[in-house]
Design an enzyme around this catalytic site. Structure first.
Site, PDB file in Angstrom:
ATOM      1  N   GLY A   1     -24.986  42.637  -2.595  1.00 17.09           N
ATOM      2  CA  GLY A   1     -25.293  43.021  -3.887  1.00 17.09           C
ATOM      3  C   GLY A   1     -26.866  43.219  -4.302  1.00 17.09           C
ATOM      4  O   GLY A   1     -26.952  43.360  -5.430  1.00 17.09           O
TER       5      GLY A   1
ATOM      6  N   ASP B   1     -25.124  44.532 -15.953  1.00 17.35           N
ATOM      7  CA  ASP B   1     -24.386  44.276 -14.579  1.00 17.35           C
ATOM      8  C   ASP B   1     -23.447  45.311 -14.602  1.00 17.35           C
ATOM      9  O   ASP B   1     -23.079  45.799 -13.271  1.00 17.35           O
ATOM     10  CB  ASP B   1     -23.882  43.053 -14.601  1.00 17.35           C
ATOM     11  CG  ASP B   1     -24.592  41.720 -14.221  1.00 17.35           C
ATOM     12  OD1 ASP B   1     -25.783  42.025 -13.868  1.00 17.35           O
ATOM     13  OD2 ASP B   1     -24.258  40.667 -14.590  1.00 17.35           O
TER      14      ASP B   1
ATOM     15  N   LYS C   1     -24.380  33.547 -19.731  1.00 17.77           N
ATOM     16  CA  LYS C   1     -24.517  35.023 -20.063  1.00 17.77           C
ATOM     17  C   LYS C   1     -23.449  35.231 -21.595  1.00 17.77           C
ATOM     18  O   LYS C   1     -23.459  35.851 -22.195  1.00 17.77           O
ATOM     19  CB  LYS C   1     -23.905  35.787 -19.125  1.00 17.77           C
ATOM     20  CG  LYS C   1     -24.874  36.189 -17.866  1.00 17.77           C
ATOM     21  CD  LYS C   1     -24.304  37.033 -16.901  1.00 17.77           C
ATOM     22  CE  LYS C   1     -25.262  37.218 -15.729  1.00 17.77           C
ATOM     23  NZ  LYS C   1     -24.786  38.055 -14.601  1.00 17.77           N
TER      24      LYS C   1
ATOM     25  N   SER D   1     -34.237  33.392  -7.995  1.00 18.54           N
ATOM     26  CA  SER D   1     -33.940  34.685  -8.455  1.00 18.54           C
ATOM     27  C   SER D   1     -35.196  35.701  -8.039  1.00 18.54           C
ATOM     28  O   SER D   1     -36.249  35.602  -7.829  1.00 18.54           O
ATOM     29  CB  SER D   1     -34.344  34.622  -9.886  1.00 18.54           C
ATOM     30  OG  SER D   1     -34.241  35.982 -10.492  1.00 18.54           O
TER      31      SER D   1
ATOM     32  N   ASN E   1     -26.463  39.942 -20.250  1.00 22.98           N
ATOM     33  CA  ASN E   1     -27.774  39.576 -19.375  1.00 22.98           C
ATOM     34  C   ASN E   1     -29.136  40.230 -19.709  1.00 22.98           C
ATOM     35  O   ASN E   1     -30.035  39.981 -19.088  1.00 22.98           O
ATOM     36  CB  ASN E   1     -27.255  39.978 -17.905  1.00 22.98           C
ATOM     37  CG  ASN E   1     -27.457  41.501 -17.596  1.00 22.98           C
ATOM     38  OD1 ASN E   1     -27.586  42.652 -18.655  1.00 22.98           O
ATOM     39  ND2 ASN E   1     -27.576  41.947 -16.604  1.00 22.98           N
TER      40      ASN E   1
ATOM     41  N   GLY F   1     -14.412  36.050 -12.091  1.00 21.70           N
ATOM     42  CA  GLY F   1     -15.353  35.433 -12.931  1.00 21.70           C
ATOM     43  C   GLY F   1     -16.080  36.530 -13.545  1.00 21.70           C
ATOM     44  O   GLY F   1     -15.563  37.593 -13.837  1.00 21.70           O
TER      45      GLY F   1
ATOM     46  N   SER G   1     -35.672  38.483  -9.855  1.00 14.16           N
ATOM     47  CA  SER G   1     -36.048  39.434 -10.749  1.00 14.16           C
ATOM     48  C   SER G   1     -37.283  39.231 -10.972  1.00 14.16           C
ATOM     49  O   SER G   1     -38.095  40.201 -11.167  1.00 14.16           O
ATOM     50  CB  SER G   1     -35.166  38.910 -11.986  1.00 14.16           C
ATOM     51  OG  SER G   1     -33.813  39.339 -11.805  1.00 14.16           O
TER      52      SER G   1
HETATM   53  P1  NDP Z   1     -18.402  32.805 -11.837  1.00  8.82           P
HETATM   54  O1  NDP Z   1     -18.897  31.485 -11.627  1.00  8.82           O
HETATM   55  O2  NDP Z   1     -18.117  33.431 -13.040  1.00  8.82           O
HETATM   56  O3  NDP Z   1     -17.233  33.118 -10.808  1.00  8.82           O
HETATM   57  C1  NDP Z   1     -16.997  32.810  -9.416  1.00  8.82           C
HETATM   58  C2  NDP Z   1     -15.849  33.150  -8.824  1.00  8.82           C
HETATM   59  O4  NDP Z   1     -15.957  32.732  -7.328  1.00  8.82           O
HETATM   60  C3  NDP Z   1     -14.443  32.907  -9.366  1.00  8.82           C
HETATM   61  O5  NDP Z   1     -13.641  33.941  -9.261  1.00  8.82           O
HETATM   62  C4  NDP Z   1     -14.103  31.436  -8.499  1.00  8.82           C
HETATM   63  O6  NDP Z   1     -12.581  31.424  -8.288  1.00  8.82           O
HETATM   64  C5  NDP Z   1     -14.671  32.135  -7.120  1.00  8.82           C
HETATM   65  N1  NDP Z   1     -14.880  30.928  -6.088  1.00  8.82           N
HETATM   66  C6  NDP Z   1     -15.754  30.138  -6.278  1.00  8.82           C
HETATM   67  N2  NDP Z   1     -15.790  29.173  -5.244  1.00  8.82           N
HETATM   68  C7  NDP Z   1     -14.579  29.689  -4.607  1.00  8.82           C
HETATM   69  C8  NDP Z   1     -14.248  29.046  -3.300  1.00  8.82           C
HETATM   70  N3  NDP Z   1     -14.578  28.057  -2.564  1.00  8.82           N
HETATM   71  N4  NDP Z   1     -13.057  29.992  -2.831  1.00  8.82           N
HETATM   72  C9  NDP Z   1     -12.681  31.076  -3.288  1.00  8.82           C
HETATM   73  N5  NDP Z   1     -13.278  31.735  -4.479  1.00  8.82           N
HETATM   74  C10 NDP Z   1     -14.257  30.850  -5.011  1.00  8.82           C
HETATM   75  O7  NDP Z   1     -19.725  33.632 -11.136  1.00  8.82           O
HETATM   76  P2  NDP Z   1     -20.031  35.157 -11.225  1.00  8.82           P
HETATM   77  O8  NDP Z   1     -18.778  35.919 -11.181  1.00  8.82           O
HETATM   78  O9  NDP Z   1     -20.942  35.530 -12.115  1.00  8.82           O
HETATM   79  O10 NDP Z   1     -20.638  35.326  -9.647  1.00  8.82           O
HETATM   80  C11 NDP Z   1     -19.978  35.502  -8.679  1.00  8.82           C
HETATM   81  C12 NDP Z   1     -20.635  36.182  -7.331  1.00  8.82           C
HETATM   82  O11 NDP Z   1     -21.383  37.545  -7.987  1.00  8.82           O
HETATM   83  C13 NDP Z   1     -22.124  34.971  -7.297  1.00  8.82           C
HETATM   84  O12 NDP Z   1     -22.367  34.934  -5.994  1.00  8.82           O
HETATM   85  C14 NDP Z   1     -23.230  35.808  -7.890  1.00  8.82           C
HETATM   86  O13 NDP Z   1     -24.432  35.673  -7.293  1.00  8.82           O
HETATM   87  C15 NDP Z   1     -22.804  37.466  -7.757  1.00  8.82           C
HETATM   88  N6  NDP Z   1     -23.429  38.226  -8.557  1.00  8.82           N
HETATM   89  C16 NDP Z   1     -24.319  39.171  -7.979  1.00  8.82           C
HETATM   90  C17 NDP Z   1     -25.009  40.084  -9.032  1.00  8.82           C
HETATM   91  C18 NDP Z   1     -25.833  41.374  -8.578  1.00  8.82           C
HETATM   92  O14 NDP Z   1     -26.489  41.799  -9.209  1.00  8.82           O
HETATM   93  N7  NDP Z   1     -25.750  41.463  -7.217  1.00  8.82           N
HETATM   94  C19 NDP Z   1     -24.803  40.216 -10.548  1.00  8.82           C
HETATM   95  C20 NDP Z   1     -23.872  38.995 -10.812  1.00  8.82           C
HETATM   96  C21 NDP Z   1     -23.237  38.155 -10.103  1.00  8.82           C
HETATM   97  P3  NDP Z   1     -12.152  30.341  -9.473  1.00  8.82           P
HETATM   98  O15 NDP Z   1     -11.809  31.273 -10.837  1.00  8.82           O
HETATM   99  O16 NDP Z   1     -11.086  29.979  -8.607  1.00  8.82           O
HETATM  100  O17 NDP Z   1     -13.016  29.223  -9.954  1.00  8.82           O
END
Ligand code: NDP
Length: 289
Positions: A245, A107, A71, A21, A92, A133, A23
């Protein structure tokens, strides 16, 4: 950093993992610059430990952030939730106001600010979100509030994208789900957002090959990396304006700072602190064309 005193407030990040992190770096730099008497620490904790830590720290005069995977669980610990928490089901940021534990999902604001930095305005835009997600959920809410023309959701598990669509737009007028990547071939978008976790690990495939789309205006990768993410590099090589991001991360941190201290955060300094963690030479707010 100044030495803590009995008056120093404890601000924490609760999650697992928290090792990478940025942060603590961003917030401690801001605390120091604004002479806020507080220290920001990242605490790795399990789901069982979360309630004790969050409520205990809040009741002891502290505040904090919550990250993956807690979260959604944090929402149940709040005594007052913002509209963003209620609509996304995720918290968050927490703090105490009038004796009540309050929470927000910054977020949503962080994403909106990152889109503004990249596009100017999202109003009227056609947007493709990859993923369904927590980050995709915050992005979808923010885009609908920004009056985009339409959002297309594409996710590995189509049923998750479908349930997100139903939750936010049961009529299907502004949000639709595309399951077959091949069906994206004839589509053009003003903005494509990577809200999957692809790009976090070295060796991950690209979340989407942008040459497979008819038109792409800009690409926003919610994943961030010390230099640039593979997907941002891919977009840049195609001449597509793109950013990672980091700006969203800085903007959600700035929004949290406003909740904790009721004052404007030193945004440029927080951005520099985040960028200082890598070897970036360009600000993330500028499209890389
Ligand atoms: P979640 O675990 O809630 O969701 C993950 C998502 O990624 C799902 O849609 C999942 O699909 C998909 N996924 C994971 N692995 C694969 C794969 N191998 N192939 C295709 N799709 C895949 O995580 P978050 O939504 O919380 O976070 C997602 C990203 O966003 C992370 O990288 C995180 O670091 C980033 N993020 C950045 C922020 C910022 O401030 N810049 C804030 C919050 C998040 P499925 O539903 O099929 O499992």
């Amino acid at each position: 950093m100044r030495l803590p005193t009995p008056a120093t407030r404890l601000i924490v990040l609760l999650g697992d993992p928290i090792g990478h992190s940025l942060s603590p770096r961003i917030q401690n730099a801001a605390f120091l610059a604004t002479e806020v008497d507080a220290v920001y620490l990242a605490l790795r904790c399990s789901a069982i430990e979360l309630p004790g830590l969050l409520v205990g720290i809040a009741r002891a005069g502290g505040a904090g952030n919550v990250t993956i995977p807690h979260k959604a669980r944090a929402v149940d610990l709040l005594e007052s939730s913002s509209a963003a928490v209620r609509r996304t089901g995720a918290c968050n940021t927490f703090w105490v106001e009038d004796g009540r534990i309050c929470g927000d999902n910054t977020d949503v604001q962080g994403f909106a600010a990152a889109v503004r930095a990249l596009l100017g305005s999202a109003a009227g835009a056609r947007v493709l979100i990859l993923g369904a997600g927590g980050a995709a959920r915050a992005a979808l809410l923010s885009l609908l509030d920004a009056r985009v023309d339409s959002v297309t959701l594409h996710n590995r598990s189509t049923e998750k994208a479908e349930s997100l669509r139903l939750e936010f737009d049961s009529t299907g007028r502004r949000v639709r789900v595309l399951d077959e990547p091949g069906r994206l071939r004839n589509e053009g978008f003003d903005l494509v957002v990577n809200a999957t976790s692809l790009g976090l690990q070295s060796g991950d495939p690209l979340p989407l090959d942008l040459t497979g789309l008819r038109r792409v205006g800009a690409a926003l990768d919610l994943v961030y990396a010390p230099d640039e993410t593979p997907w941002v590099r891919h977009a840049r090589q195609l001449g597509v304006a793109s950013t990672d991001g980091l700006e969203m991360l800085v903007q959600q941190a700035a929004a949290a700072f406003r909740h904790w201290w009721r004052r404007e955060p030193p945004l440029d300094l927080m951005r520099s602190a985040a960028m200082g963690a890598g070897n970036r030479s360009r600000p993330p707010t500028q499209p890389v064309v």
